[in-house]
Design a protein around this motif. Sequence first.
Motif, PDB file in Angstrom:
ATOM      1  N   VAL A   5      26.621 -80.259  67.452  1.00 12.61           N
ATOM      2  CA  VAL A   5      25.528 -81.179  67.764  1.00 12.61           C
ATOM      3  C   VAL A   5      25.299 -82.067  66.545  1.00 12.61           C
ATOM      4  O   VAL A   5      24.987 -81.579  65.458  1.00 12.61           O
ATOM      5  CB  VAL A   5      24.239 -80.411  68.133  1.00 12.61           C
ATOM      6  N   ASN A   6      25.467 -83.362  66.724  1.00 11.18           N
ATOM      7  CA  ASN A   6      25.315 -84.329  65.630  1.00 11.18           C
ATOM      8  C   ASN A   6      23.977 -85.058  65.700  1.00 11.18           C
ATOM      9  O   ASN A   6      23.885 -86.233  65.343  1.00 11.18           O
ATOM     10  CB  ASN A   6      26.463 -85.338  65.670  1.00 11.18           C
ATOM     11  N   LEU A   7      22.950 -84.361  66.119  1.00 12.37           N
ATOM     12  CA  LEU A   7      21.635 -84.983  66.248  1.00 12.37           C
ATOM     13  C   LEU A   7      21.103 -85.440  64.902  1.00 12.37           C
ATOM     14  O   LEU A   7      20.522 -86.518  64.793  1.00 12.37           O
ATOM     15  CB  LEU A   7      20.658 -84.003  66.908  1.00 12.37           C
ATOM     16  N   MET A  10      22.603 -88.826  63.983  1.00 16.97           N
ATOM     17  CA  MET A  10      22.034 -89.942  64.740  1.00 16.97           C
ATOM     18  C   MET A  10      20.600 -90.231  64.298  1.00 16.97           C
ATOM     19  O   MET A  10      20.199 -91.397  64.219  1.00 16.97           O
ATOM     20  CB  MET A  10      22.092 -89.641  66.237  1.00 16.97           C
ATOM     21  N   LYS A  36      19.100 -79.159  67.458  1.00 24.46           N
ATOM     22  CA  LYS A  36      19.644 -79.777  66.250  1.00 24.46           C
ATOM     23  C   LYS A  36      20.450 -78.789  65.422  1.00 24.46           C
ATOM     24  O   LYS A  36      21.485 -79.138  64.858  1.00 24.46           O
ATOM     25  CB  LYS A  36      18.503 -80.354  65.408  1.00 24.46           C
ATOM     26  N   CYS A  52      19.177 -89.711  74.424  1.00 24.14           N
ATOM     27  CA  CYS A  52      20.076 -90.869  74.318  1.00 24.14           C
ATOM     28  C   CYS A  52      19.330 -92.184  74.504  1.00 24.14           C
ATOM     29  O   CYS A  52      19.619 -93.167  73.818  1.00 24.14           O
ATOM     30  CB  CYS A  52      21.213 -90.756  75.323  1.00 24.14           C
ATOM     31  N   CYS A  57      21.954 -94.278  72.205  1.00 23.65           N
ATOM     32  CA  CYS A  57      23.302 -93.796  71.952  1.00 23.65           C
ATOM     33  C   CYS A  57      23.881 -93.186  73.218  1.00 23.65           C
ATOM     34  O   CYS A  57      23.209 -93.107  74.240  1.00 23.65           O
ATOM     35  CB  CYS A  57      23.300 -92.772  70.816  1.00 23.65           C
ATOM     36  N   GLU A  61      28.121 -89.326  71.241  1.00 29.82           N
ATOM     37  CA  GLU A  61      27.740 -89.533  69.842  1.00 29.82           C
ATOM     38  C   GLU A  61      26.899 -88.364  69.321  1.00 29.82           C
ATOM     39  O   GLU A  61      26.787 -88.183  68.119  1.00 29.82           O
ATOM     40  CB  GLU A  61      26.963 -90.837  69.692  1.00 29.82           C
ATOM     41  N   LEU A  62      26.339 -87.600  70.239  1.00 32.17           N
ATOM     42  CA  LEU A  62      25.505 -86.455  69.867  1.00 32.17           C
ATOM     43  C   LEU A  62      26.261 -85.136  69.911  1.00 32.17           C
ATOM     44  O   LEU A  62      25.960 -84.220  69.148  1.00 32.17           O
ATOM     45  CB  LEU A  62      24.290 -86.358  70.796  1.00 32.17           C
TER      46      LEU A  62
END
Length: 76
Positions: A5-7, A10, A36, A52, A57, A61-62
């Motif tokens: 998870v790339n929260l 972002m 997260k 999103c 996004c 991307e997340l």
Amino acid sequence: MPIIVNLDVMLARRKMTLSALAEAVGITLANLSILKSGKAKAVRFSTLAAICQVLECQPGELLEHAPDPADVRNTD
């Protein structure tokens, strides 16, 4: 865990705090923190869509898939 998870990435790009995102999305800070940290077992599509929308996004991307090397399957 194979799903990353790339929260946090972002949030940094959008210069937004986790608290501000939680308020904008309408979920608790605790639940967003679990997502997260990568400890969430599931995420509702409606929650993902709301995140999103607020972060402007795409889901890709997340979330990303990184296979666990220990889980290699023999295809022979």
